[in-house]
Design a protein around this motif. Structure first.
Motif, PDB file in Angstrom:
ATOM      1  N   GLU A 141     -11.264 -85.987-129.658  1.00 57.19           N
ATOM      2  CA  GLU A 141     -11.168 -84.626-129.146  1.00 57.19           C
ATOM      3  C   GLU A 141      -9.693 -84.339-128.942  1.00 57.19           C
ATOM      4  O   GLU A 141      -8.967 -85.184-128.395  1.00 57.19           O
ATOM      5  N   LEU A 142      -9.251 -83.161-129.366  1.00 59.97           N
ATOM      6  CA  LEU A 142      -7.834 -82.816-129.262  1.00 59.97           C
ATOM      7  C   LEU A 142      -7.534 -82.162-127.914  1.00 59.97           C
ATOM      8  O   LEU A 142      -8.411 -81.537-127.331  1.00 59.97           O
ATOM      9  N   THR A 144     -13.431 -87.423-137.592  1.00 59.04           N
ATOM     10  CA  THR A 144     -14.024 -86.176-137.100  1.00 59.04           C
ATOM     11  C   THR A 144     -13.240 -85.706-135.882  1.00 59.04           C
ATOM     12  O   THR A 144     -12.987 -86.485-134.951  1.00 59.04           O
ATOM     13  N   LEU A 145     -12.849 -84.444-135.913  1.00 61.61           N
ATOM     14  CA  LEU A 145     -12.056 -83.838-134.835  1.00 61.61           C
ATOM     15  C   LEU A 145     -12.979 -82.851-134.134  1.00 61.61           C
ATOM     16  O   LEU A 145     -13.409 -81.861-134.724  1.00 61.61           O
ATOM     17  N   ARG A 146     -13.307 -83.167-132.884  1.00 60.25           N
ATOM     18  CA  ARG A 146     -14.332 -82.383-132.192  1.00 60.25           C
ATOM     19  C   ARG A 146     -13.752 -81.199-131.421  1.00 60.25           C
ATOM     20  O   ARG A 146     -12.687 -81.310-130.801  1.00 60.25           O
ATOM     21  N   GLY A 147     -14.475 -80.073-131.453  1.00 56.84           N
ATOM     22  CA  GLY A 147     -14.163 -78.924-130.590  1.00 56.84           C
ATOM     23  C   GLY A 147     -12.828 -78.269-130.889  1.00 56.84           C
ATOM     24  O   GLY A 147     -12.101 -77.888-129.974  1.00 56.84           O
ATOM     25  N   VAL A 148     -12.510 -78.110-132.176  1.00 52.09           N
ATOM     26  CA  VAL A 148     -11.222 -77.516-132.563  1.00 52.09           C
ATOM     27  C   VAL A 148     -11.385 -75.998-132.703  1.00 52.09           C
ATOM     28  O   VAL A 148     -12.358 -75.524-133.291  1.00 52.09           O
ATOM     29  N   GLY A 149     -10.433 -75.240-132.185  1.00 53.64           N
ATOM     30  CA  GLY A 149     -10.444 -73.782-132.335  1.00 53.64           C
ATOM     31  C   GLY A 149     -10.249 -73.408-133.794  1.00 53.64           C
ATOM     32  O   GLY A 149      -9.338 -73.928-134.447  1.00 53.64           O
ATOM     33  N   LEU A 154      -7.479 -77.187-120.080  1.00 51.34           N
ATOM     34  CA  LEU A 154      -6.132 -76.593-120.215  1.00 51.34           C
ATOM     35  C   LEU A 154      -5.203 -77.652-120.820  1.00 51.34           C
ATOM     36  O   LEU A 154      -5.283 -78.832-120.463  1.00 51.34           O
ATOM     37  N   LEU A 155      -4.320 -77.249-121.700  1.00 54.57           N
ATOM     38  CA  LEU A 155      -3.336 -78.192-122.238  1.00 54.57           C
ATOM     39  C   LEU A 155      -2.345 -78.555-121.133  1.00 54.57           C
ATOM     40  O   LEU A 155      -1.659 -77.679-120.596  1.00 54.57           O
ATOM     41  N   GLU A 156      -2.259 -79.846-120.819  1.00 55.39           N
ATOM     42  CA  GLU A 156      -1.302 -80.267-119.792  1.00 55.39           C
ATOM     43  C   GLU A 156      -0.047 -80.811-120.470  1.00 55.39           C
ATOM     44  O   GLU A 156       0.437 -81.897-120.162  1.00 55.39           O
ATOM     45  N   GLY A 157       0.445 -80.077-121.429  1.00 58.13           N
ATOM     46  CA  GLY A 157       1.703 -80.405-122.092  1.00 58.13           C
ATOM     47  C   GLY A 157       2.836 -79.741-121.321  1.00 58.13           C
ATOM     48  O   GLY A 157       2.612 -78.841-120.503  1.00 58.13           O
ATOM     49  N   GLU A 158       4.074 -80.172-121.627  1.00 64.04           N
ATOM     50  CA  GLU A 158       5.195 -79.676-120.818  1.00 64.04           C
ATOM     51  C   GLU A 158       5.352 -78.169-120.873  1.00 64.04           C
ATOM     52  O   GLU A 158       5.638 -77.523-119.870  1.00 64.04           O
ATOM     53  N   ASP A 210      -6.679 -77.746-129.874  1.00 63.46           N
ATOM     54  CA  ASP A 210      -5.606 -77.039-130.585  1.00 63.46           C
ATOM     55  C   ASP A 210      -5.600 -77.410-132.069  1.00 63.46           C
ATOM     56  O   ASP A 210      -5.338 -78.569-132.427  1.00 63.46           O
ATOM     57  N   ILE A 211      -5.840 -76.423-132.919  1.00 66.28           N
ATOM     58  CA  ILE A 211      -5.846 -76.705-134.362  1.00 66.28           C
ATOM     59  C   ILE A 211      -4.452 -77.145-134.826  1.00 66.28           C
ATOM     60  O   ILE A 211      -4.317 -77.901-135.786  1.00 66.28           O
ATOM     61  N   SER A 212      -3.420 -76.713-134.105  1.00 68.23           N
ATOM     62  CA  SER A 212      -2.058 -77.117-134.490  1.00 68.23           C
ATOM     63  C   SER A 212      -1.819 -78.597-134.179  1.00 68.23           C
ATOM     64  O   SER A 212      -0.975 -79.233-134.813  1.00 68.23           O
ATOM     65  N   SER A 213      -2.553 -79.143-133.206  1.00 64.54           N
ATOM     66  CA  SER A 213      -2.494 -80.593-132.953  1.00 64.54           C
ATOM     67  C   SER A 213      -3.432 -81.323-133.904  1.00 64.54           C
ATOM     68  O   SER A 213      -3.099 -82.398-134.422  1.00 64.54           O
ATOM     69  N   ALA A 214      -4.609 -80.728-134.156  1.00 68.38           N
ATOM     70  CA  ALA A 214      -5.577 -81.331-135.084  1.00 68.38           C
ATOM     71  C   ALA A 214      -4.943 -81.534-136.461  1.00 68.38           C
ATOM     72  O   ALA A 214      -5.319 -82.440-137.211  1.00 68.38           O
TER      73      ALA A 214
END
Ligand code: S3P
Length: 439
Positions: free
Chosen positions: A15-16, A252-257, A42-46, A232-236
């Motif tokens: 999962e991304l 398999t990449l789960r739950g991608v926008g 929520l993305l907990e990136g900087e 995040d499709i950009s991370s996927a």
């Protein structure tokens, strides 16, 4: 220093982290709403944490519970307070441009700054149209670069035809339009990502959308809500390209926008012959989501239609790697925006992947790539230029190459993809961080 080692087949399901664009907007609109918003994944990136910190500095309560759910206590459109210090948005162009739009119409003074990369990125593209609404924004070099000093004031809605397809410009103007009098209309040459439009509607704001233009009426009410941020499709994109390139992989990449304004890379890779299946499509709070199953494939070079560029804008670094390992030539044009991202991504890819044996010729607005279907040699040391997506692309290059790839310089991966090395490790790739110098 980061080192990625050549690996065997990548396999498994992951999962991304949450989508960066949607996460920024969830925090911003949650803060401006009446009532509480509850945000899952929520993305907990900087970058996003900087936006959270900015709103805390303006009096908004944002709390994370132990299970990773965020609660934002909205203060309404008029409830923000003047920050006591300079607001530092780190590496985030989205944070800075969106806040510039919002703060232009708030009745207080604020100063926005960021890291060296962000301070060299063009801010005139938001400062100039905002000035037409009445905004008082000063910046370095004739208001073109941050730090930006913003004396909030009353704004008036305008009609603005943006020369660039930029969701940041569009959203900055719409945010200013929320506190302006009258109607604010933004049109763009090609549709950029439309998360703002979708999320404003979910928060109860009426928008008129008409082809490539969108209008907001000033002074609406936003109602707090509960929402799940898609992966995040950009991370996927990174495990996706890795699985396409490494023989015998299936991931398999789960739950991608899969919002259509973001799926350019999927279309391009499939056109190149990539085996990518979209499984189990569903809806998550107004955004389409699916699982993506990706299998190793032999890729062929293509000509990228310029109108696809905005739908894949953040994916060109890793797309360049796919093209570098495809059979035949790939040409990208109409992508001059890549020169003003977190780094000059055209140059960074030509240099960095070039060191690993890729044949990439820079064009003013894109690149021409002569593929090597036998794969890249690797073995090179390359510079990340402080750009998270350049660093991750080079790491994926190392997993798929004949020899390890080393990245030096600030890699900044935490900006958008916390846990990148661990997730790639879960699929079978080895990425190590080593203290010290490559020389
Ligand atoms: C973003 C829009 C895009 C994208 C960036 C995020 C957004 O930038 O590159 O990573 O969240 O609105 P531009 O609007 O400058 O194209």
């Amino acid at each position: 220093m980061l080192i990625a080692h050549p690996c065997g087949p990548l396999r498994g399901e992951i999962e991304l982290p949450g989508d960066k664009s949607i996460s920024h907007r969830a925090v911003i609109f949650g803060a401006l709403a009446d009532g509480e918003s509850v945000i899952h994944h929520l993305l907990e990136g900087e970058d996003v944490l900087r936006t959270v910190a900015a709103f805390r500095a303006m009096g908004v309560e944002a709390q994370r519970s132990e299970n990773g759910v965020w609660r934002i206590r909205g203060v309404g459109l008029d409830g923000l307070s003047e920050p006591l210090d300079v607001v530092d948005l780190g590496n985030s162009g989205t944070g800075m441009r969106l806040l510039a739009g919002l703060l232009a119409g708030q009745p207080f003074f604020s100063v926005l700054t960021g890291d060296e990369s962000l301070r060299s990125r063009p801010m005139g593209r938001v400062a100039a149209p905002l000035a037409r609404m009445g905004a008082r924004i000063l910046g370095r070099d004739n208001n073109r670069y941050a730090p930006l000093a913003i004396q909030g004031t009353e704004l008036t809605g305008i009609e603005y035809a943006s020369p660039v397809a930029s969701a940041q410009v569009k959203t900055a103007l719409l945010l200013a339009g929320l506190s302006a009098s009258g109607r604010t209309t933004v049109s763009e040459p090609v549709l950029s990502r439309d998360h703002t439009e979708r999320m404003l509607a979910a928060f109860g704001v009426e928008l008129d959308r008409d082809g490539l233009s969108v209008t907001v009426q000033g002074r609406p009410r936003l109602r707090g809500l509960e929402l799940i941020v898609p992966g995040d499709i950009s991370s996927a994109a990174f495990p996706m390209v890795a699985a396409l390139l490494v023989p015998d992989s299936e991931v398999t990449l789960r739950g991608v926008g899969i919002n259509p304004s973001r799926t350019g890379l999927l279309d391009l890779l499939r056109e190149m012959g990539g085996d990518i299946a979209i499984l189990n499509p569903r809806d998550a709070g107004g955004e389409p989501v699916a699982d993506l199953r990706v299998r190793h494939s032999r890729l062929k070079g293509i000509r990228v239609p310029p109108e696809v560029v905005p739908r894949a804008i953040d994916e060109f670094p890793v797309f360049a790697l796919a093209a570098a390992c495809a059979e035949g030539e790939t040409v990208v044009t109409g992508a001059e925006e890549l020169r003003v991202k977190e780094s000059d991504r055209i140059q960074a890819m030509a240099l960095g992947l070039g060191r690993q044996g890729a044949r990439i010729e820079e064009l003013p607005d894109g690149m021409r790539v002569q593929g090597r279907p036998e794969g890249l040699e690797g073995g090179g040391v390359a510079e990340a230029f402080g750009d998270h997506r350049i660093a991750m692309t080079l790491m994926i290059a190392g997993l798929a190459a004949q020899q390890a790839v080393t990245v030096t310089g600030r890699a900044n991966i935490e900006t958008s993809f916390p846990g990148f090395a661990a997730l790639m490790g879960a699929l079978g790739g080895r990425i190590e961080r080593i203290e010290g110098n490559a020389r």
